[in-house]
Scaffold this motif. Structure first.
Motif, PDB file in Angstrom:
ATOM      1  N   UNK A 279       0.846  -1.181   0.000  1.00 42.22           N
ATOM      2  CA  UNK A 279       0.000   0.000   0.000  1.00 42.22           C
ATOM      3  C   UNK A 279       0.887   1.238   0.000  1.00 42.22           C
ATOM      4  N   UNK A 280       0.721   2.071  -1.025  1.00 36.79           N
ATOM      5  CA  UNK A 280       1.512   3.299  -1.146  1.00 36.79           C
ATOM      6  C   UNK A 280       3.002   3.001  -1.036  1.00 36.79           C
ATOM      7  N   UNK A 281       3.435   1.970  -1.728  1.00 35.78           N
ATOM      8  CA  UNK A 281       4.839   1.508  -1.797  1.00 35.78           C
ATOM      9  C   UNK A 281       5.319   0.871  -0.498  1.00 35.78           C
ATOM     10  N   UNK A 282       4.483   0.797   0.509  1.00 40.15           N
ATOM     11  CA  UNK A 282       4.889   0.188   1.785  1.00 40.15           C
ATOM     12  C   UNK A 282       4.414  -1.254   1.848  1.00 40.15           C
ATOM     13  N   UNK A 283       5.291  -2.150   2.313  1.00 41.10           N
ATOM     14  CA  UNK A 283       4.926  -3.549   2.513  1.00 41.10           C
ATOM     15  C   UNK A 283       4.318  -3.680   3.902  1.00 41.10           C
ATOM     16  N   UNK A 284       3.000  -3.854   3.965  1.00 38.65           N
ATOM     17  CA  UNK A 284       2.304  -3.889   5.253  1.00 38.65           C
ATOM     18  C   UNK A 284       2.715  -5.113   6.072  1.00 38.65           C
ATOM     19  N   UNK A 285       3.002  -6.215   5.391  1.00 40.31           N
ATOM     20  CA  UNK A 285       3.459  -7.412   6.101  1.00 40.31           C
ATOM     21  C   UNK A 285       4.752  -7.127   6.848  1.00 40.31           C
ATOM     22  N   UNK A 286       5.686  -6.487   6.179  1.00 39.95           N
ATOM     23  CA  UNK A 286       6.971  -6.150   6.799  1.00 39.95           C
ATOM     24  C   UNK A 286       6.771  -5.221   7.998  1.00 39.95           C
ATOM     25  N   UNK A 287       5.886  -4.256   7.838  1.00 41.10           N
ATOM     26  CA  UNK A 287       5.625  -3.318   8.932  1.00 41.10           C
ATOM     27  C   UNK A 287       5.009  -4.029  10.138  1.00 41.10           C
ATOM     28  N   UNK A 288       4.089  -4.944   9.873  1.00 39.80           N
ATOM     29  CA  UNK A 288       3.462  -5.685  10.974  1.00 39.80           C
ATOM     30  C   UNK A 288       4.477  -6.552  11.704  1.00 39.80           C
ATOM     31  N   UNK A 289       5.332  -7.219  10.950  1.00 41.37           N
ATOM     32  CA  UNK A 289       6.360  -8.054  11.572  1.00 41.37           C
ATOM     33  C   UNK A 289       7.324  -7.209  12.396  1.00 41.37           C
ATOM     34  N   UNK A 290       7.641  -6.030  11.902  1.00 41.54           N
ATOM     35  CA  UNK A 290       8.566  -5.147  12.627  1.00 41.54           C
ATOM     36  C   UNK A 290       7.942  -4.615  13.906  1.00 41.54           C
ATOM     37  N   UNK A 291       6.614  -4.496  13.906  1.00 43.41           N
ATOM     38  CA  UNK A 291       5.935  -3.945  15.078  1.00 43.41           C
ATOM     39  C   UNK A 291       5.857  -4.928  16.234  1.00 43.41           C
ATOM     40  N   UNK A 292       6.102  -6.193  15.964  1.00 41.82           N
ATOM     41  CA  UNK A 292       6.070  -7.238  17.000  1.00 41.82           C
ATOM     42  C   UNK A 292       4.775  -7.169  17.811  1.00 41.82           C
ATOM     43  N   UNK A 293       3.646  -7.226  17.118  1.00 40.71           N
ATOM     44  CA  UNK A 293       2.337  -7.156  17.770  1.00 40.71           C
ATOM     45  C   UNK A 293       2.048  -8.457  18.504  1.00 40.71           C
ATOM     46  N   UNK A 294       1.672  -8.346  19.738  1.00 42.31           N
ATOM     47  CA  UNK A 294       1.406  -9.534  20.556  1.00 42.31           C
ATOM     48  C   UNK A 294       0.284 -10.370  19.936  1.00 42.31           C
ATOM     49  N   UNK A 295       0.539 -11.648  19.771  1.00 39.37           N
ATOM     50  CA  UNK A 295      -0.452 -12.565  19.236  1.00 39.37           C
ATOM     51  C   UNK A 295      -0.431 -12.692  17.730  1.00 39.37           C
ATOM     52  N   UNK A 296       0.279 -11.811  17.042  1.00 42.52           N
ATOM     53  CA  UNK A 296       0.350 -11.873  15.584  1.00 42.52           C
ATOM     54  C   UNK A 296       1.624 -12.589  15.174  1.00 42.52           C
TER      55      UNK A 296
END
Length: 337
Positions: A279-296
């Motif tokens: 989305x808008x040149x950003x890889x949302x999967x990469x961002x989610x993995x980097x955020x280390x969201x609990x349970x994800x």
């Protein structure tokens, strides 16, 4: 779903449409709030009055605009006839819970009101024309295209589960088709705002159909998973990835797949599949993995990324999907070709 698509299409053939409407902001600033003030079915009626006034003195583009109006009407007939046939059939209604019947009748009313709106605009001045009126017999919701091929959904009008599956596919197509007009409205922010308001209502319709399928046709508590089902495989209220190719894999794949063109750049318009994570040149999967969201977990990050965004679909692809439900050799099929 076609109301703001209609505005977008009219703007393509008549760039001065908003000048005819006097002032974009003055005309549409109140439309942007209609979703919160009127029933969804009333919005098209208000817009119809605006269009009639806008073209009252114009003649140069009337023929082309009339063609767009009739095309939109054709698509609305496709949906309205589907619900009319299904909800008028005891084989369907007798296999649905009371709440599901009520919800489907509401959706049916919306689609029929869109038909009434478009017929009114076309029949009234300045067009004063005869609206396209496809015969119910032109449509074949089994997907056999009038016997041209084996039926995709042979029991669609006798099996409530199949009826809901096809309804989901039609509504999911509608949501993507509606969003496909957004790029044409980016320079018209007040119109875009109105489009998003109405689009959200259409998305709720799609979500409601998904809950019906998750709970089962006879279950009034639609949020529950049917007793014989699984929470991991039952329909969610939103699209996840390519949704396992939809309610009928192998037959509904195009609803969740890419449009044309499927890929592009930041400066071009393209239509990726529903499993898109960029989305808008950003890889949302990469961002989610980097955020280390609990349970994800990393394994679910791509699915979560796709769930967060709906993808648009181009009109050519939408027309190809619609042709599945029209008999070959009919005027309606030709108009969708």
């Amino acid at each position: 779903m076609n109301i703001l698509n209609l505005l977008s299409d009219i703007e393509k053939v008549d760039p001065e449409v908003y000048d005819r409407l006097d002032s974009r902001r003055r005309v549409f600033q109140h439309l942007s709030g209609l979703g919160g003030k009127l029933a969804a079915a009333a919005v098209p009626l208000a817009l119809g009055a605006v269009l009639n006034k806008a073209y009252a003195g114009a003649t140069a583009t009337q023929a082309t605009v009339l063609e767009v109006l009739n095309y939109a009407l054709l698509l609305e007939h496709l949906e309205a006839n589907f619900y009319n046939l299904g909800m008028g059939n005891t084989a369907i209604t007798g296999g649905l819970s009371a709440n599901n019947v009520k919800a489907l009748n509401t959706i049916k009313a919306d689609e029929n009101n869109h038909v009434v709106f478009l017929r009114g605009v076309i029949s009234a001045a300045p067009f004063s024309s005869t609206p396209v009126n496809p015969a119910v017999s032109d449509f074949d919701y089994t997907g056999a295209q009038g016997g041209a091929r084996a039926a995709l959904f042979p029991d669609v009008l006798s099996n409530p589960a199949t009826f809901l599956a096809v309804a989901q596919a039609l509504e999911d197509t509608g949501v993507r088709a509606y969003k496909g007009s957004a790029t044409d409205l980016m320079t018209n922010k007040t119109v875009l705002e109105a489009a998003l308001n109405i689009h959200s209502v259409e998305a709720r319709h799609a979500a409601r159909l998904r809950t019906m399928r998750r709970g089962g046709a006879l279950n009034d508590r639609a949020s529950l998973v049917v007793a014989s089902g699984s929470a991991s495989t039952s329909p969610k209220s939103w699209v996840r990835g390519r949704d396992a190719n939809g309610p009928a894999p192998g037959k509904t794949d195009a609803v969740y797949g890419p449009g044309m063109p499927a890929t592009g750049t930041a400066t071009t318009i393209f239509f990726p599949a529903e499993d898109n994570v960029m989305q808008a040149t950003a890889n949302i999967t990469t961002l989610l993995n980097s955020a280390a969201i609990e349970g994800l977990t990393a394994a679910n990050a791509a699915l979560a990324a796709s769930e967060a965004f709906d993808e648009p679909l181009d009109m050519a692809t939408v027309k190809a999907i619609a042709r599945n439900f029209v008999k070959t050799g009919t005027p309606t099929f030709a108009l969708l070709s």
